[in-house]
Structures are given as structure tokens and as C-alpha cells.
Design a protein around this motif. Structure first.
Motif, PDB file in Angstrom:
ATOM      1  N   ASN A   7       0.851  -1.188   0.000  1.00 22.95           N
ATOM      2  CA  ASN A   7       0.000   0.000   0.000  1.00 22.95           C
ATOM      3  C   ASN A   7       0.887   1.238   0.000  1.00 22.95           C
ATOM      4  O   ASN A   7       1.670   1.445   0.920  1.00 22.95           O
ATOM      5  CB  ASN A   7      -0.890  -0.017   1.252  1.00 22.95           C
ATOM      6  CG  ASN A   7      -1.873   1.130   1.302  1.00 22.95           C
ATOM      7  OD1 ASN A   7      -1.664   2.168   0.701  1.00 22.95           O
ATOM      8  ND2 ASN A   7      -2.951   0.936   2.027  1.00 22.95           N
ATOM      9  N   PRO A   8       0.779   2.106  -1.022  1.00 22.08           N
ATOM     10  CA  PRO A   8       1.690   3.260  -1.095  1.00 22.08           C
ATOM     11  C   PRO A   8       1.505   4.261   0.031  1.00 22.08           C
ATOM     12  O   PRO A   8       2.397   5.063   0.295  1.00 22.08           O
ATOM     13  CB  PRO A   8       1.346   3.890  -2.448  1.00 22.08           C
ATOM     14  CG  PRO A   8      -0.038   3.429  -2.748  1.00 22.08           C
ATOM     15  CD  PRO A   8      -0.142   2.052  -2.164  1.00 22.08           C
ATOM     16  N   GLY A   9       0.353   4.244   0.702  1.00 22.56           N
ATOM     17  CA  GLY A   9       0.122   5.179   1.792  1.00 22.56           C
ATOM     18  C   GLY A   9       0.558   4.673   3.145  1.00 22.56           C
ATOM     19  O   GLY A   9       0.410   5.381   4.149  1.00 22.56           O
ATOM     20  N   THR A  10       1.100   3.458   3.203  1.00 20.24           N
ATOM     21  CA  THR A  10       1.512   2.856   4.467  1.00 20.24           C
ATOM     22  C   THR A  10       3.024   2.966   4.642  1.00 20.24           C
ATOM     23  O   THR A  10       3.785   2.695   3.711  1.00 20.24           O
ATOM     24  CB  THR A  10       1.096   1.371   4.520  1.00 20.24           C
ATOM     25  OG1 THR A  10      -0.325   1.287   4.389  1.00 20.24           O
ATOM     26  CG2 THR A  10       1.511   0.734   5.835  1.00 20.24           C
ATOM     27  N   GLY A  11       3.449   3.356   5.824  1.00 21.08           N
ATOM     28  CA  GLY A  11       4.868   3.455   6.104  1.00 21.08           C
ATOM     29  C   GLY A  11       5.545   2.093   6.143  1.00 21.08           C
ATOM     30  O   GLY A  11       4.919   1.075   6.467  1.00 21.08           O
ATOM     31  N   LEU A  12       6.819   2.062   5.813  1.00 14.58           N
ATOM     32  CA  LEU A  12       7.592   0.816   5.808  1.00 14.58           C
ATOM     33  C   LEU A  12       8.139   0.588   7.216  1.00 14.58           C
ATOM     34  O   LEU A  12       9.261   0.969   7.535  1.00 14.58           O
ATOM     35  CB  LEU A  12       8.707   0.890   4.769  1.00 14.58           C
ATOM     36  CG  LEU A  12       8.229   1.190   3.334  1.00 14.58           C
ATOM     37  CD1 LEU A  12       9.408   1.216   2.379  1.00 14.58           C
ATOM     38  CD2 LEU A  12       7.189   0.165   2.884  1.00 14.58           C
ATOM     39  N   VAL A  13       7.343  -0.038   8.044  1.00 18.83           N
ATOM     40  CA  VAL A  13       7.626  -0.155   9.467  1.00 18.83           C
ATOM     41  C   VAL A  13       8.574  -1.318   9.751  1.00 18.83           C
ATOM     42  O   VAL A  13       8.762  -2.223   8.923  1.00 18.83           O
ATOM     43  CB  VAL A  13       6.314  -0.339  10.259  1.00 18.83           C
ATOM     44  CG1 VAL A  13       5.490   0.934  10.200  1.00 18.83           C
ATOM     45  CG2 VAL A  13       5.508  -1.517   9.703  1.00 18.83           C
ATOM     46  N   LYS A  14       9.165  -1.288  10.957  1.00 19.94           N
ATOM     47  CA  LYS A  14      10.115  -2.311  11.381  1.00 19.94           C
ATOM     48  C   LYS A  14       9.775  -2.789  12.787  1.00 19.94           C
ATOM     49  O   LYS A  14       9.188  -2.054  13.580  1.00 19.94           O
ATOM     50  CB  LYS A  14      11.542  -1.767  11.352  1.00 19.94           C
ATOM     51  CG  LYS A  14      12.019  -1.361   9.963  1.00 19.94           C
ATOM     52  CD  LYS A  14      13.435  -0.794  10.008  1.00 19.94           C
ATOM     53  CE  LYS A  14      13.901  -0.407   8.613  1.00 19.94           C
ATOM     54  NZ  LYS A  14      15.274   0.159   8.618  1.00 19.94           N
ATOM     55  N   LEU A  15      10.175  -4.013  13.081  1.00 21.55           N
ATOM     56  CA  LEU A  15       9.953  -4.617  14.389  1.00 21.55           C
ATOM     57  C   LEU A  15      11.295  -4.701  15.113  1.00 21.55           C
ATOM     58  O   LEU A  15      12.230  -5.352  14.639  1.00 21.55           O
ATOM     59  CB  LEU A  15       9.346  -6.013  14.215  1.00 21.55           C
ATOM     60  CG  LEU A  15       9.028  -6.809  15.477  1.00 21.55           C
ATOM     61  CD1 LEU A  15       8.060  -6.057  16.370  1.00 21.55           C
ATOM     62  CD2 LEU A  15       8.459  -8.178  15.102  1.00 21.55           C
ATOM     63  N   HIS A  16      11.408  -4.040  16.246  1.00 24.16           N
ATOM     64  CA  HIS A  16      12.656  -3.986  17.005  1.00 24.16           C
ATOM     65  C   HIS A  16      12.588  -4.967  18.178  1.00 24.16           C
ATOM     66  O   HIS A  16      11.812  -4.774  19.117  1.00 24.16           O
ATOM     67  CB  HIS A  16      12.890  -2.564  17.524  1.00 24.16           C
ATOM     68  CG  HIS A  16      13.113  -1.558  16.432  1.00 24.16           C
ATOM     69  ND1 HIS A  16      14.367  -1.139  16.055  1.00 24.16           N
ATOM     70  CD2 HIS A  16      12.235  -0.904  15.632  1.00 24.16           C
ATOM     71  CE1 HIS A  16      14.256  -0.254  15.071  1.00 24.16           C
ATOM     72  NE2 HIS A  16      12.971  -0.093  14.802  1.00 24.16           N
ATOM     73  N   TRP A  17      13.409  -5.990  18.121  1.00 27.11           N
ATOM     74  CA  TRP A  17      13.369  -7.027  19.156  1.00 27.11           C
ATOM     75  C   TRP A  17      14.036  -6.604  20.464  1.00 27.11           C
ATOM     76  O   TRP A  17      13.933  -7.309  21.468  1.00 27.11           O
ATOM     77  CB  TRP A  17      13.997  -8.316  18.628  1.00 27.11           C
ATOM     78  CG  TRP A  17      13.082  -9.003  17.648  1.00 27.11           C
ATOM     79  CD1 TRP A  17      13.262  -9.143  16.313  1.00 27.11           C
ATOM     80  CD2 TRP A  17      11.821  -9.599  17.953  1.00 27.11           C
ATOM     81  NE1 TRP A  17      12.197  -9.791  15.751  1.00 27.11           N
ATOM     82  CE2 TRP A  17      11.301 -10.093  16.733  1.00 27.11           C
ATOM     83  CE3 TRP A  17      11.082  -9.768  19.119  1.00 27.11           C
ATOM     84  CZ2 TRP A  17      10.075 -10.747  16.655  1.00 27.11           C
ATOM     85  CZ3 TRP A  17       9.860 -10.412  19.045  1.00 27.11           C
ATOM     86  CH2 TRP A  17       9.362 -10.897  17.834  1.00 27.11           C
ATOM     87  N   LYS A  18      14.695  -5.457  20.476  1.00 26.60           N
ATOM     88  CA  LYS A  18      15.280  -4.974  21.728  1.00 26.60           C
ATOM     89  C   LYS A  18      14.210  -4.673  22.763  1.00 26.60           C
ATOM     90  O   LYS A  18      14.503  -4.576  23.962  1.00 26.60           O
ATOM     91  CB  LYS A  18      16.113  -3.719  21.465  1.00 26.60           C
ATOM     92  CG  LYS A  18      15.281  -2.513  21.020  1.00 26.60           C
ATOM     93  CD  LYS A  18      16.142  -1.288  20.778  1.00 26.60           C
ATOM     94  CE  LYS A  18      15.279  -0.086  20.368  1.00 26.60           C
ATOM     95  NZ  LYS A  18      16.094   1.115  20.108  1.00 26.60           N
ATOM     96  N   ASN A  19      12.957  -4.531  22.309  1.00 25.22           N
ATOM     97  CA  ASN A  19      11.856  -4.221  23.224  1.00 25.22           C
ATOM     98  C   ASN A  19      11.253  -5.454  23.878  1.00 25.22           C
ATOM     99  O   ASN A  19      10.307  -5.332  24.656  1.00 25.22           O
ATOM    100  CB  ASN A  19      10.761  -3.458  22.469  1.00 25.22           C
ATOM    101  CG  ASN A  19      11.249  -2.133  21.931  1.00 25.22           C
ATOM    102  OD1 ASN A  19      11.967  -1.418  22.614  1.00 25.22           O
ATOM    103  ND2 ASN A  19      10.887  -1.805  20.695  1.00 25.22           N
ATOM    104  N   CYS A  20      11.796  -6.618  23.557  1.00 23.30           N
ATOM    105  CA  CYS A  20      11.303  -7.857  24.161  1.00 23.30           C
ATOM    106  C   CYS A  20      12.329  -8.355  25.179  1.00 23.30           C
ATOM    107  O   CYS A  20      13.526  -8.438  24.875  1.00 23.30           O
ATOM    108  CB  CYS A  20      11.082  -8.923  23.089  1.00 23.30           C
ATOM    109  SG  CYS A  20      10.255 -10.414  23.696  1.00 23.30           S
TER     110      CYS A  20
END
Length: 715
Positions: A54-67
Motif C-alpha cells: 500500500n503506497p500510503g503505508t509506512g515501511l515499518v520495522k519490528l525492534h526485538w530490543k523491546n522484548c
């Protein structure tokens, strides 16, 4: 073959154990056109971009440092299983029609964040295994977590937490986390009390007319009056930047500076300057392009003759040599467009077009973000030689799934196009001049005028929201400069101008401002006509979905408000007149009053049924000073077949649906007085027409007085 491998072959829903080098997203879940880099299982950061089309959606990331570390491997495996697996049909069949075997990348990210929040809660209690999260822990966590959010949000959280248990069972190494208790007992008892505000479009407040009026006026002004000047200025600026970058140091360049710039400084004239990050500086690129010098030469020349200090004391403009054709109140809106403001004006031009698209189409923001150049082709002439309707071909993204019920991030082409009114077509044509053919109209790559970050897709929601705020600030400054204090944009009482508020505002103004009190009266009427037709050219929706649901809700609320006001007026002793007076009183007595503004999702269907009650739905028409008790066969405004609302912009005298109260008669006389005041200062022919209109209004009020009856006499 291992036992786990054999199980994976037998049970297609169970996944084999990933290795450290396994891709985070398996190839079968990446669409053909998605070229974003894929992460590896061992990476501390997982990109969700391979799942996002979807061009309107940001290319998000999952940071495992938060687990937390002790629970990291277990949560990580469950997350990988969710990204690459599917929930069993037997699990989904008891969870409602909206349940999906796979969700989208951003929803998966939100789910993982919810799992990590649970993991941190367990870690704080020295629980180091998901298997130790039993019923007692589930209840304690739900009691703490769900009390912090609304009821709708709590229901979503419960689904995401239950999915941890569901996907854990599909992993190659299940942790053994217990089934959440709400899966067996039902979720209702775990949610906050009924009455907490929910989300959705129907709960979004429309923009205040005092805000939307000047905002739309300035947006259209940018497109219709300023666009040619801004685009020409931007092209000239880019040409000058290219010339300055390509120029080589030569004696002729130094001589040109001595001939043009030095006399200007010695004569005490302002020097071309721009504002740097912290100080005013000589406009090196601009001067280099004008003189044919090399930018390095300009810098050395400025230093040699001490021109930096002069520019700081006497900063001057950097006019671009392009004609200014735009007008405000008949006068040029600029003497010239400045080299330093061209980028900002381009940004505001794109924002103005976005505002028009968001408000005058009824599209959701993601649909606007997904529009491409060429989406609104010029129509072929019809048989009678007139132009046909201009249609916008777009993608929609909400609840789009494949045959297996999996979310499709790229959306799909809307089966029924949107109808484009003239301001929308103009906005699209301007955006098409800003991007290459076939490119997204709001492409980030072509709407970043100050820098080139290489972001993919369209401008994102947060960026567009900030740009609308910046546009409002610019407008208010410009209105002050132009002496247009009556066209400033005030702060909205309900807060920031969010993208979602435009769609709700469209429905609100169609339902409640039929004469177009803020602007575009003719276009509003046209849009209502198209919306009511709901035929093969239905406005922006399949069946009665899309904008129709919002319009039905707002129209039903407006009709209920009209009925409530009529009840209040007759209860206060006002008389009622008009051929539909008796019918209107009956309708008002049987129409519910809506207290507050919380509108549940199910109300759209009820609103549609409510509006279909031909003859007993009341529509306020403040511009005609009456209430329309709309009965299709009686209407003189010639509504479309099947229409459930009048063409309020085309209200005609003598209609059998007319109802007036004493308040309307008072308003008629007030308006007549205003017209007489205008007539006293108008030229002869105009004054005569204004006086004639005032007389007709007073005659209408007199007719009401002569024919009105009390509610008791009519019922």
C-alpha cells in the motif's frame, strides 16, 4: 525425516523450524512487485516492508530490543509463525465474518507489540516462560491492560493476545502458553463498560464550517489561480540550480560578478540573500545562475569584498524571471515569485490539491494516496456532443482480501469509479504536472522539494497532516499581507485538521448545508444528485458501501435533529403552516431524539432504513427557510428515481412537502431587511432586484401568518 518435519508435511498449517538465516518473510507471501529488502530471522530488527504494498503505508520495522531476553526466543518464533502462517479455518469459523487467516504487515507489527508488552509484564513478575502464563496470569494482565483503553480497543487487544496462543500451536516448537480465558467464557466480561467511545468514521467530528470554508477557498485558489505561476517558478528554479551546478570557474564569471554584484553592494542596494539554518546568507546559487559564474567563484568573491556582512544587513529578494498571472481580487498575488520560496509554494500546491481530493471526492485518505497519474482520463463526447462524466479510477484498501481471506496489502481496483467534479479534475491535472506519467500523484520522491530522501510510496498520513498545518499557517500569513482578514482560517474547536475529518465533513455539509454556505453550492447539489442516484454510476462505492454509509448516518442524524427542533418549537407555542404540516408533526412525534454523538457501527444500516421511510423524514433547509417533509412523488425539485432525500439546493415554491414555523417567518423577515440594506448601497438594477426579493420573502412570511395553525389544531 524428523518428527517435526513429518508433522509439517501432514499438517499444512504447521511450519518447520526456521534457521538463523531464514528469511523473515517467506517468498510465497511477497508480491511480485515488492522489491524491499528482506530481513533474516537472527536480525535484531525485522523489516515488515516485504509485506507492504500500500503506497500510503509506512515501511515499518519490528525492534526485538523491546522484548525481554528470557522470553525473546519464544515470542520471536510465534511472530515468525504469524508472519508466514495462516490460522486454521476451524479456528476462524467461530470468530465472525471479519476474522482473517492472515492480516497485513502493519497489523502484524501491532500484534507483535502487544505480545512484547505482555512479555515485559511477565518479565517484571519474574516469569521467564510463556508456558507459565496460565489462567491466573491472563486474568490479572487483562484486568490491568484493558482498563487503560476504550472498549473497542480492548476487544482488538483480546484478539491479538488470543492469536499468540493460536499461532503458538502452529509453530514448530510450541511454548505451551495457556488459552486466554475469554476464548472459552466470551470476551464481553473482560471489556470495559459499554458507553466508552469507539472509533470509526461516524465518530469523527466534521470540520467546523468556519474552518472548512476559507480552507477550501484557498485550496481552490492555489489550484485555479496560482498553479501556473508556481509550476513555472519551480521549473525556473530547477533550471537555475542546474546552470549553477554545471558552471566552470572562468575569468568571464568573475568579471560578471564585478560588473553586476559589486556595483549593487557599493550603491547601498539590498543583496540577493536567503535564510540559512541560523543566519542570513548571500544567495550563492541564485547569483551564480544569473551571472554564469561558478558557485565557488561566488563564495570567494563574497569573501574578498566582505559581502556577507552587507547581505546580513541588507538582505534582498531573489526574483525569478517568470511572469505572474495569478490574481487576488483582480490584482497580481505577487510582484514576482522568489527563488527561495518556490520549493515551499510547490509543497503548498500539492497540499492544496490533496485537500480538494480529500474533501470533494469522499475518498478515504489511503485511496487518495494510491491515486496515480492518468487515473482521471478525459471522457469521450456523448451522442449529443457533450462531455460525459469524468471518472476517477482508484484502488481501495479497506477489508480487501484474497479468495482465502488473507489481507491484500496492494488493495484492488474499485469496481465502481468515483465521479469527479470540476475542482477535483483541476486538482488532479495539477498533480499530474508535478509527477511523471503513471507515477503516484502524491509520490514522496516528487513531493520532497527541499531534499531527496528516497522514501518509497506516497506521502504518509503524518506528513500530510503536518503539511496541512503548514498550509494553514501560510494562508493566515498571506491573508494578512493581502488584506484578507475575513479569509483567515481559524483553529477548529475539535482540534487538529486530521485527514479522516474531510470525508465526514463532506457528508455533514451535503446533509446540513444544502445551499453551500461555505462554497461550491452548485457542486454540492451535483454531488447530492449523484449520491442519491446509486445506479451503475454510483458515487464511489459498490452497492451502498463507501461514502453512502457515512452520508446516510449524517443525514439521519440531521433529520432527527430537525424533528427534535420542530417538536421543541410547537411545544413552545409556535404555529405551523404548509401543505405537509400535519404529516411533519406526525413524523416529528415518532422520530427518536439522539443525545450525544456516539454512533455505533451498526447505525449505518439503521440510518439507511430510517431514510427510506418516504414521506416522514424531515430535512431542514435553512437557505429556503423551511422544513421539507420529503415525499418523493410530491417533490418539485425533481429528485432522481429511488432518491431518499430532496435536492435541497433546488427547492421550489409551491412544493407539497413544505413546512414552516413561526421561527421561519421571523427569519424570512430578517433576511428581507438585510436585502433592503444591501439594496440601499447597490446600483439601480441590482437594487431593484434586491428590493423585489425582499418583498417576496415578506409575502411568504405573511402567507405563513395567515395560514398557520397550532399543533393541537392540526393533529
Amino acid at each position: 525425516m524428523t518428527a517435526v518435519g513429518a508433522a509439517a508435511e501432514i499438517d499444512t498449517y504447521m511450519l518447520a523450524m526456521p534457521s538463523p538465516d531464514s528469511p523473515v518473510v517467506l517468498p510465497q507471501w511477497i508480491s511480485r512487485g515488492n522489491t524491499h529488502p528482506n530481513s533474516r530471522y537472527q536480525d535484531p530488527i525485522w523489516s515488515m516492508a516485504p509485506l507492504i504494498d500500500n503506497p500510503g503505508t509506512g515501511l515499518v520495522k519490528l525492534h526485538w530490543k523491546n522484548c525481554p531476553g528470557p522470553l525473546l526466543d519464544q515470542v520471536k518464533l510465534a511472530a515468525w509463525t504469524m508472519i508466514n502462517g495462516q490460522l486454521r479455518p476451524t479456528y476462524l469459523q467461530t470468530r465472525g465474518v471479519q476474522a482473517r487467516s492472515r492480516s497485513g504487515g502493519t497489523d502484524m507489527l501491532a500484534t507483535c507489540h502487544e505480545w512484547m508488552r505482555l512479555a515485559r509484564w511477565l518479565h517484571e513478575r519474574q516469569i521467564t516462560s510463556l508456558a507459565a502464563c496460565a489462567e491466573t496470569e491472563w486474568r490479572a494482565y487483562a484486568n490491568e491492560r484493558l482498563s487503560q483503553v476504550s472498549r473497542d480497543t480492548a476487544a482488538i487487544i483480546c484478539v491479538r493476545l488470543a492469536n499468540l496462543w493460536a499461532f503458538d500451536q502452529l509453530s514448530a516448537r510450541p511454548s505451551g502458553i495457556a488459552r486466554p480465558p475469554w476464548e472459552a467464557e466470551g470476551v464481553d466480561d473482560f471489556l470495559p463498560a459499554v458507553g466508552t467511545a469507539g472509533g470509526g468514521e461516524n465518530a469523527t467530528e466534521p470540520l467546523d464550517p468556519r474552518v472548512l470554508g476559507p480552507l477550501l477557498i484557498w485550496a481552490i485558489r492555489f489550484i485555479d489561480d496560482f498553479a501556473d505561476d508556481i509550476l513555472a517558478a519551480w521549473a525556473e528554479r530547477r533550471r537555475m540550480v542546474a546552470v549553477a551546478a554545471a558552471a566552470k570557474a572562468a575569468p568571464a564569471g568573475w568579471a560578471a560578478l564585478e560588473e553586476w554584484l559589486l556595483p549593487m553592494a557599493r550603491a547601498g542596494h539590498p543583496l540577493p540573500a536567503n535564510s540559512g539554518k541560523s543566519e542570513i546568507q548571500v544567495a550563492t546559487t541564485y547569483i551564480a545562475a544569473l551571472t554564469g559564474s561558478n558557485r565557488g567563484q561566488v563564495s570567494r568573491f563574497v569573501k574578498q569584498y566582505g559581502l556577507a556582512e552587507i547581505a546580513a544587513e541588507r538582505p534582498g529578494p531573489c526574483p525569478l524571471r517568470v511572469p505572474v498571472t495569478g490574481r487576488i481580487n483582480g490584482e497580481p498575488w505577487r510582484e514576482h515569485v522568489d527563488f527561495n520560496e518556490a520549493a515551499e509554494l510547490m509543497k503548498h500546491l500539492g497540499t492544496a490539491a490533496t485537500i480538494i481530493l480529500l474533501y470533494l471526492t469522499g475518498m478515504r485518505p489511503q485511496e487518495v494516496q494510491g491515486l496515480r497519474s492518468g487515473c482521471c482520463p478525459d471522457p469521450a463526447p456523448t451522442a449529443d456532443g457533450t462531455d460525459g462524466r469524468r471518472l476517477i479510477h482508484s484502488h481501495h484498501y479497506k477489508n480487501v482480501t484474497d479468495d482465502d481471506g488473507n489481507h491484500i496489502s496492494a488493495g484492488e481496483v474499485r469496481q465502481v469509479p468515483w465521479v469527479a467534479i470540476t475542482p477535483v479534475v483541476h486538482a488532479i491535472r495539477v498533480l499530474e504536472r508535478m509527477v511523471p506519467e503513471g507515477e503516484l500523484l502524491l509520490s514522496t520522491a516528487h513531493h520532497e522539494f527541499h531534499s531527496r530522501h528516497g522514501h518509497a510510496g506516497a506521502l504518509k498520513k503524518h506528513t500530510l497532516t503536518l503539511r496541512i498545518e503548514s498550509f494553514v499557517n501560510w494562508v493566515n500569513r498571506e491573508a494578512g499581507v493581502q488584506g484578507l482578514s475575513d479569509q483567515t482560517i481559524p483553529e477548529d474547536p475539535q482540534g487538529a485538521i486530521g485527514l479522516g475529518r474531510f470525508r465526514r465533513s463532506l457528508a455533514w455539509h451535503i446533509a446540513r448545508r444544502p445551499g453551500g454556505l461555505i462554497a461550491l453550492a452548485i457542486q454540492y447539489g451535483h454531488m447530492r444528485t449523484v449520491l442519491d442516484a446509486r445506479t451503475s454510476s454510483s458515487y464511489g462505492a459498490r452497492g451502498r458501501g463507501g461514502i453512502h454509509a457515512i452520508l446516510d448516518v449524517e443525514t439521519a442524524l440531521a433529520a432527527a435533529d430537525t424533528a427534535a427542533r420542530l417538536r421543541d418549537r410547537v411545544a413552545a407555542g409556535e404555529n405551523v403552516s404548509g401543505p405537509a404540516a400535519r404529516r411533519a408533526l406526525t413524523a416529528a412525534a415518532h422520530t427518536p431524539r439522539f443525545e450525544g454523538r456516539i454512533v455505533p457501527r451498526t447505525f449505518a444500516r439503521k440510518a439507511s432504513t430510517f431514510l427510506a421511510r418516504d414521506g416522514i423524514v424531515l430535512y431542514d433547509n435553512p437557505d429556503a427557510f423551511l422544513i421539507c417533509a420529503f415525499k418523493h412523488d410530491n417533490a418539485l425539485c425533481e429528485p432522481e428515481p429511488g432518491a431518499t432525500a430532496p435536492r435541497q439546493y433546488d427547492c421550489r415554491p409551491g412544493c407539497g412537502n413544505t413546512v414552516r414555523t413561526d421561527t421561519h417567518a421571523h427569519q424570512l423577515r430578517e433576511r428581507a431587511d438585510e436585502l433592503d440594506q444591501f439594496a440601499a448601497h447597490a446600483p439601480g438594477p441590482v437594487s431593484k432586484r434586491l428590493h423585489a426579493n425582499a418583498s417576496r420573502l415578506r409575502e411568504t412570511a405573511d402567507t405563513h401568518d395567515a395560514t398557520a395553525h397550532s399543533a393541537e389544531a392540526l393533529t
